[in-house]
Enzyme design. Structure first.
Site, PDB file in Angstrom:
ATOM      1  N   SER A   1      -9.626   1.375   2.853  1.00  0.00           N
ATOM      2  CA  SER A   1      -8.789   2.219   2.034  1.00  0.00           C
ATOM      3  C   SER A   1      -7.702   1.471   1.269  1.00  0.00           C
ATOM      4  CB  SER A   1      -8.128   3.291   2.906  1.00  0.00           C
ATOM      5  OG  SER A   1      -7.287   2.690   3.869  1.00  0.00           O
TER       6      SER A   1
ATOM      7  N   LYS B   1       0.862  -1.180   0.000  1.00  0.00           N
ATOM      8  CA  LYS B   1       0.000   0.000   0.000  1.00  0.00           C
ATOM      9  C   LYS B   1       0.899   1.231   0.000  1.00  0.00           C
ATOM     10  CE  LYS B   1      -3.909   1.853   2.732  1.00  0.00           C
ATOM     11  NZ  LYS B   1      -4.755   1.599   3.923  1.00  0.00           N
TER      12      LYS B   1
ATOM     13  N   SER C   1      -9.697  -1.162   6.982  1.00  0.00           N
ATOM     14  CA  SER C   1      -9.137  -0.964   5.636  1.00  0.00           C
ATOM     15  C   SER C   1      -8.392  -2.131   5.030  1.00  0.00           C
ATOM     16  CB  SER C   1      -8.237   0.261   5.620  1.00  0.00           C
ATOM     17  OG  SER C   1      -9.037   1.400   5.489  1.00  0.00           O
TER      18      SER C   1
HETATM   19  N1  GLN Z   1     -13.276   3.649   6.742  1.00  0.00           N
HETATM   20  C1  GLN Z   1     -12.542   3.945   7.924  1.00  0.00           C
HETATM   21  C2  GLN Z   1     -12.071   5.383   7.925  1.00  0.00           C
HETATM   22  O1  GLN Z   1     -12.237   6.026   6.953  1.00  0.00           O
HETATM   23  C3  GLN Z   1     -11.382   3.009   8.093  1.00  0.00           C
HETATM   24  C4  GLN Z   1     -10.202   3.381   7.286  1.00  0.00           C
HETATM   25  C5  GLN Z   1      -9.008   2.557   7.592  1.00  0.00           C
HETATM   26  O2  GLN Z   1      -9.083   1.487   8.186  1.00  0.00           O
HETATM   27  N2  GLN Z   1      -7.861   3.092   7.237  1.00  0.00           N
HETATM   28  O3  GLN Z   1     -11.547   5.857   8.858  1.00  0.00           O
END
Ligand code: GLN
Length: 498
Positions: A154, A79, A178
């Site tokens: 994400s 990532k 994510s």
């Molecule tokens: N959807 C969650 C957020 O926007 C989790 C994102 C993540 O795990 N990085 O914070």
């Protein structure tokens, strides 16, 4: 069989036994990616030259009779919030569009010394905020199973890359789901390890008390192998814990019978009344049945605070930590170089207004408000207190229970573009994933099957702290009955050579 369909161990074994070279593996994966990247856009940066050089080095070591390590020649996607020395690392943001870190994240250092080869840096929601990969400054990623749909986020690029067969594994980061959510949308497995098990050194921080790096794979045993390499104490990360979990293989008996005897698995009482898309509800029913047949004792736990307050509490904490973590992107320490600003304040303003997208801006503003001295007691501090209750609630639930079985998301992946519009709905859909981060627990998102329209369906196992291996043991047994995840695209003919 194309190497793109193989798992981590199969590729590494083939390279070590000289069935094929690391360079051949790399070229075949590159060929696969080039055939699909125009539709999928999983990668922000494809590291073809660096990767090929690394693959050549692996082959040289093998030719000299040396052991290049358990990941010999295995290509990996990271990532794009994990630092790679000299290779652009953007966190999906314009503000870091040209930044090449002067050091490596610990996870990448460990993987490369085990013989892995860098394939590319994956697209992601900007600074890991979101659940569609649609907030990336580099445009959205598509779900390889249906390119009109989101891959989740994400870490959507990492999940899509593994689902499309570019590489047999990838790393993502999980602050509130994510890794697990895009794994389930893309039909691969994803593990969010116990907080502290994998070093965060070199991970661009979003919510430091919640962030954790973990793997995406198409097989549970491959996941254990990756964990064996990356789950190490790191003095460079003050939250890294020296905990020796034995991730050695096999994870269970190799015979075909699914054996969950002696395991106690719970469903969450409060989640039962919540609506799920029919294929997810069906997957829950079938998996419960499968577990019972395999000898697991099914039971129920109650998590009322989680069900009621986790979402609000998570977003308060995550935004508060994000606003502190992102303060460094000011054009002085990190960030865009602007030439037109007339003073320091103007420069900060310009860097941030041009560098950040709308979701990141709104979270920075929310975090600033929530932590202001006049309000912080009422919001940020209150949220941290609720977090303690959530952790205690889980701890109690796990007395005599090995794991909780629950959905990853209430719905299947939506269409690209549509999902972004209703932010609140997006936040609420994280209910099944983010409590796990609040309590620092491990969560395994595993692929169960596919809908009649061909979309993957996944479910989640959550365990007490440090039960990562036990979750993989259960996942391994389930995989015997459910089969392991497939790649989304039929192999593309590859002739080899350059
Ligand atoms: N959807 C969650 C957020 O926007 C989790 C994102 C993540 O795990 N990085 O914070």
């Amino acid at each position: 069989m194309s190497v793109c369909e193989m798992g981590v161990r199969q590729v590494a074994a083939g390279v070590r036994e000289k069935e094929f070279s690391a360079q051949e593996v790399f070229d075949e994966c590159l060929h696969r990616a080039l055939a699909h990247e125009n539709k999928v856009s999983a990668l922000i940066t494809m590291t073809a030259d660096t990767g090929r050089d690394q693959a050549a080095k692996v082959d040289e070591r093998i030719a000299r009779g040396e052991d290049p390590g358990p990941l010999a020649g295995v290509p990996v996607i990271l990532k794009d919030n994990m630092c790679t020395h000299g290779i652009r690392t953007t966190a999906g943001s314009r503000v870091l569009g040209r930044w090449a870190p002067p050091y490596n994240a610990t996870v990448w250092r460990l993987l490369s010394s085990a013989g892995a080869v860098l394939f590319g840096k994956a697209n992601m929601d900007e600074f890991a905020m979101g659940n569609t990969t649609g907030s990336s400054a580099f445009g959205p990623t598509a779900n390889p199973w249906d390119v009109t749909r989101v891959p989740g986020g994400s870490s959507g690029g990492s999940a899509a890359g593994v689902a499309a067969g570019y590489t047999p594994f990838a790393l993502g980061s999980d602050t509130g789901g994510s890794i697990r959510q895009p794994a389930s949308y893309c039909g691969v497995h994803g593990l969010k390890p116990t907080y502290g098990l994998v070093s965060r050194y070199g991970l661009i921080a979003y919510g430091s008390s919640l962030d954790q790096i973990g793997p995406f794979t198409r097989g549970v045993e491959d996941m254990a192998l990756i964990m064996r390499i990356i789950a190490r104490h790191d003095p460079k990360d003050s939250t890294s814990v020296a905990k020796n979990i034995d991730f050695s293989l096999p994870l269970g008996d190799k015979d075909e019978t699914v054996n969950l005897k002696g395991k106690r698995v719970a469903l969450v009482k409060e989640f039962q009344g919540f609506t799920l898309d029919p294929p997810i509800a069906d997957a829950m029913r079938r998996t419960v049945h499968l577990m019972e047949e395999a000898g697991a004792e099914m039971t129920e736990v109650s998590l009322p605070v989680v069900a009621r307050y986790a979402v609000a509490c998570y977003y308060a904490i995550a935004a508060s930590e994000a606003h502190t973590n992102l303060a460094r992107f000011d054009g002085v320490r990190y960030g865009l170089e602007v030439t037109t600003a007339s003073g320091l304040k103007e420069m900060f303003e310009e860097v941030r207004s041009k560098g950040f997208g709308p979701e990141v801006k709104s979270r920075i503003i929310a975090g600033t408000c929530l932590t202001e001295p006049v309000r912080s007691e009422e919001y940020y501090v209150a949220a941290t207190r609720v977090r303690t209750l959530i952790a205690a609630e889980f701890q109690k639930a796990f007395e005599g229970v090995d794991a909780i079985l629950q959905p990853v998301t209430p719905s299947l992946p939506g269409k690209i573009g549509e999902t972004d519009e209703d932010a609140m709905k997006g936040y609420e859909s994280d209910l099944y994933t983010l409590p796990v981060n609040m309590a620092g627990l491990p969560g395994l998102s595993f692929r169960v099957g596919y809908t009649s329209a061909g979309l993957p369906v996944g479910l989640q196992l959550v365990g007490p702290r440090w039960s990562d291996k036990k979750l993989l043991n259960i996942g391994f047994e389930l995989e015997k009955a459910l089969g392991s995840p497939q790649t989304a695209f039929a192999p593309v003919a590859f002739k080899g050579g350059n």
